[in-house]
Design a protein around this motif. Sequence first.
Motif, PDB file in Angstrom:
ATOM      1  N   PHE A  20       0.838  -1.199   0.000  1.00  0.00           N
ATOM      2  CA  PHE A  20       0.000   0.000   0.000  1.00  0.00           C
ATOM      3  C   PHE A  20       0.875   1.252   0.000  1.00  0.00           C
ATOM      4  CE2 PHE A  20      -2.454   3.198   2.509  1.00  0.00           C
ATOM      5  CZ  PHE A  20      -3.401   3.466   1.543  1.00  0.00           C
ATOM      6  N   PHE A  21       1.927   1.248   0.802  1.00  0.00           N
ATOM      7  CA  PHE A  21       2.856   2.379   0.821  1.00  0.00           C
ATOM      8  C   PHE A  21       3.503   2.554  -0.553  1.00  0.00           C
ATOM      9  CE2 PHE A  21       7.230   3.981   1.526  1.00  0.00           C
ATOM     10  CZ  PHE A  21       6.913   5.226   2.040  1.00  0.00           C
ATOM     11  N   GLY A  22       3.819   1.448  -1.220  1.00  0.00           N
ATOM     12  CA  GLY A  22       4.397   1.523  -2.561  1.00  0.00           C
ATOM     13  C   GLY A  22       3.451   2.155  -3.563  1.00  0.00           C
ATOM     14  N   THR A  23       2.140   1.845  -3.460  1.00  0.00           N
ATOM     15  CA  THR A  23       1.170   2.455  -4.377  1.00  0.00           C
ATOM     16  C   THR A  23       1.063   3.958  -4.136  1.00  0.00           C
ATOM     17  OG1 THR A  23      -0.701   2.017  -2.873  1.00  0.00           O
ATOM     18  CG2 THR A  23      -0.167   0.323  -4.506  1.00  0.00           C
ATOM     19  N   ILE A  24       1.199   4.384  -2.876  1.00  0.00           N
ATOM     20  CA  ILE A  24       1.181   5.815  -2.582  1.00  0.00           C
ATOM     21  C   ILE A  24       2.431   6.486  -3.157  1.00  0.00           C
ATOM     22  CG2 ILE A  24       1.142   7.554  -0.760  1.00  0.00           C
ATOM     23  CD1 ILE A  24      -1.469   6.018  -1.124  1.00  0.00           C
ATOM     24  N   CYS A  25       3.574   5.807  -3.062  1.00  0.00           N
ATOM     25  CA  CYS A  25       4.798   6.344  -3.662  1.00  0.00           C
ATOM     26  C   CYS A  25       4.643   6.495  -5.168  1.00  0.00           C
ATOM     27  CB  CYS A  25       5.989   5.422  -3.351  1.00  0.00           C
ATOM     28  SG  CYS A  25       6.570   5.501  -1.654  1.00  0.00           S
ATOM     29  N   ARG A  26       3.927   5.571  -5.783  1.00  0.00           N
ATOM     30  CA  ARG A  26       3.691   5.666  -7.237  1.00  0.00           C
ATOM     31  C   ARG A  26       2.850   6.896  -7.562  1.00  0.00           C
ATOM     32  NH1 ARG A  26       0.908   0.557  -9.429  1.00  0.00           N
ATOM     33  NH2 ARG A  26      -0.841   1.495  -8.320  1.00  0.00           N
ATOM     34  N   GLN A  27       1.867   7.198  -6.711  1.00  0.00           N
ATOM     35  CA  GLN A  27       1.057   8.402  -6.919  1.00  0.00           C
ATOM     36  C   GLN A  27       1.879   9.670  -6.698  1.00  0.00           C
ATOM     37  OE1 GLN A  27      -2.849   8.355  -4.972  1.00  0.00           O
ATOM     38  NE2 GLN A  27      -2.689   6.145  -4.765  1.00  0.00           N
ATOM     39  N   ILE A  28       2.729   9.650  -5.665  1.00  0.00           N
ATOM     40  CA  ILE A  28       3.589  10.804  -5.404  1.00  0.00           C
ATOM     41  C   ILE A  28       4.560  11.006  -6.558  1.00  0.00           C
ATOM     42  CG2 ILE A  28       5.379  11.720  -3.856  1.00  0.00           C
ATOM     43  CD1 ILE A  28       4.006  10.241  -1.582  1.00  0.00           C
ATOM     44  N   ASP A  29       4.995   9.911  -7.154  1.00  0.00           N
ATOM     45  CA  ASP A  29       5.906   9.964  -8.302  1.00  0.00           C
ATOM     46  C   ASP A  29       5.351  10.843  -9.419  1.00  0.00           C
ATOM     47  OD1 ASP A  29       7.363   9.161 -10.726  1.00  0.00           O
ATOM     48  OD2 ASP A  29       8.187   7.581  -9.474  1.00  0.00           O
ATOM     49  N   GLN A  30       4.027  10.874  -9.548  1.00  0.00           N
ATOM     50  CA  GLN A  30       3.383  11.646 -10.612  1.00  0.00           C
ATOM     51  C   GLN A  30       2.716  12.919 -10.087  1.00  0.00           C
ATOM     52  OE1 GLN A  30       3.809  10.576 -13.716  1.00  0.00           O
ATOM     53  NE2 GLN A  30       4.937   8.822 -12.922  1.00  0.00           N
ATOM     54  N   ALA A  31       3.016  13.300  -8.833  1.00  0.00           N
ATOM     55  CA  ALA A  31       2.284  14.406  -8.200  1.00  0.00           C
ATOM     56  C   ALA A  31       3.060  15.709  -8.191  1.00  0.00           C
ATOM     57  CB  ALA A  31       1.918  14.016  -6.767  1.00  0.00           C
ATOM     58  N   TYR A  32       4.087  15.837  -9.034  1.00  0.00           N
ATOM     59  CA  TYR A  32       4.893  17.059  -9.015  1.00  0.00           C
ATOM     60  C   TYR A  32       4.060  18.294  -9.359  1.00  0.00           C
ATOM     61  CZ  TYR A  32       5.124  15.073 -13.719  1.00  0.00           C
ATOM     62  OH  TYR A  32       4.807  14.482 -14.913  1.00  0.00           O
ATOM     63  N   GLY A  33       3.058  18.107 -10.214  1.00  0.00           N
ATOM     64  CA  GLY A  33       2.195  19.227 -10.559  1.00  0.00           C
ATOM     65  C   GLY A  33       1.362  19.699  -9.372  1.00  0.00           C
ATOM     66  N   LEU A  34       0.970  18.751  -8.519  1.00  0.00           N
ATOM     67  CA  LEU A  34       0.189  19.109  -7.336  1.00  0.00           C
ATOM     68  C   LEU A  34       1.029  19.866  -6.324  1.00  0.00           C
ATOM     69  CD1 LEU A  34      -1.799  15.787  -6.758  1.00  0.00           C
ATOM     70  CD2 LEU A  34      -2.558  17.850  -7.941  1.00  0.00           C
ATOM     71  N   ILE A  35       2.311  19.498  -6.202  1.00  0.00           N
ATOM     72  CA  ILE A  35       3.187  20.153  -5.232  1.00  0.00           C
ATOM     73  C   ILE A  35       3.365  21.623  -5.593  1.00  0.00           C
ATOM     74  CG2 ILE A  35       5.489  20.151  -4.212  1.00  0.00           C
ATOM     75  CD1 ILE A  35       3.839  17.747  -3.424  1.00  0.00           C
ATOM     76  N   LEU A  36       3.492  21.906  -6.888  1.00  0.00           N
ATOM     77  CA  LEU A  36       3.702  23.289  -7.326  1.00  0.00           C
ATOM     78  C   LEU A  36       2.410  24.098  -7.304  1.00  0.00           C
ATOM     79  CD1 LEU A  36       6.127  22.707 -10.337  1.00  0.00           C
ATOM     80  CD2 LEU A  36       6.696  23.479  -8.034  1.00  0.00           C
ATOM     81  N   ALA A  37       1.277  23.424  -7.372  1.00  0.00           N
ATOM     82  CA  ALA A  37      -0.010  24.124  -7.348  1.00  0.00           C
ATOM     83  C   ALA A  37      -0.911  23.442  -6.325  1.00  0.00           C
ATOM     84  CB  ALA A  37      -0.652  24.102  -8.735  1.00  0.00           C
TER      85      ALA A  37
END
Length: 271
Positions: A20-37
């Motif tokens: 489950f933690f790995g799946t969250i890391c996969r989402q964070i991997d693609q969340a750079y746009g969310l971090i900036l906005a």
Amino acid sequence: MSKWLKTLFFMILIVGAGYFFGTICRQIDQAYGLILAPSLELLMLILWLLLALGLVLVSAGLVATLLRPIWVGFIAFALSGLAILLGWHIAPINGILAFLYVLAGVAYTRSVDGQLNQQIKFSVRPISQCQGILLTTLILVACGSLYLGYGEHIEREGFSIPESYVEIFMEQMEKQILARAPAEGSEEIVAQFREEFQRSIDGFIERTVKPYERFIPLAIALSLFMPLVTITGLLTWVPALFLRILFTLLTALRVTKTVTETREVQRLIIE
């Protein structure tokens, strides 16, 4: 239920938590746009991350406390590290980060075992107190996933300022321009302003940001690391509370039991 079936059950718990933690890391991997906005979607992702961290910590506490001999706990953490990779993405750098988690899990298990052996009466406190390195490593893995994902994005497409930020600046400046410009031809003035403003932003990025854009993912990952360490540090009582409840429940269900041991202690005294 036999002892080995119970052991297998607790191993499955930490493997599931790792996946489950790995799946969250996969989402964070693609969340750079969310971090900036920042948005509600980013808040939900952070809450899911906190949940994943809590599940890993609780299952790690169960494994470090109950699985004996101690090498069984080491195997459980190794399988959990593999589950993180399967839930995330199998790649060399990801594997290194997962291996760091396994090492932290092994160190945590040894530390808990040593602390419990020094306790006269069983207590959850040493189990939660020893989780600092494990928790920090998990946060490092999560921030590492953000760094890797954003780094790949910048390598492919380069750095760009989020459109939402650009639009905010444009709207504020447009209001000032429209207040001063004549009614006739205002649309052409605004269109020309937008074109020149976008050109100036592109020039700024090209001249000032582009030479250092490879360091931007690292800076963003580090800026996320410290707040997460602070937030989780304030919430360490939550896994400890759940562990206390779970140990009570497991004893009531006769999955575990409390035993009293008599030991010989060797001391050096004056003769």
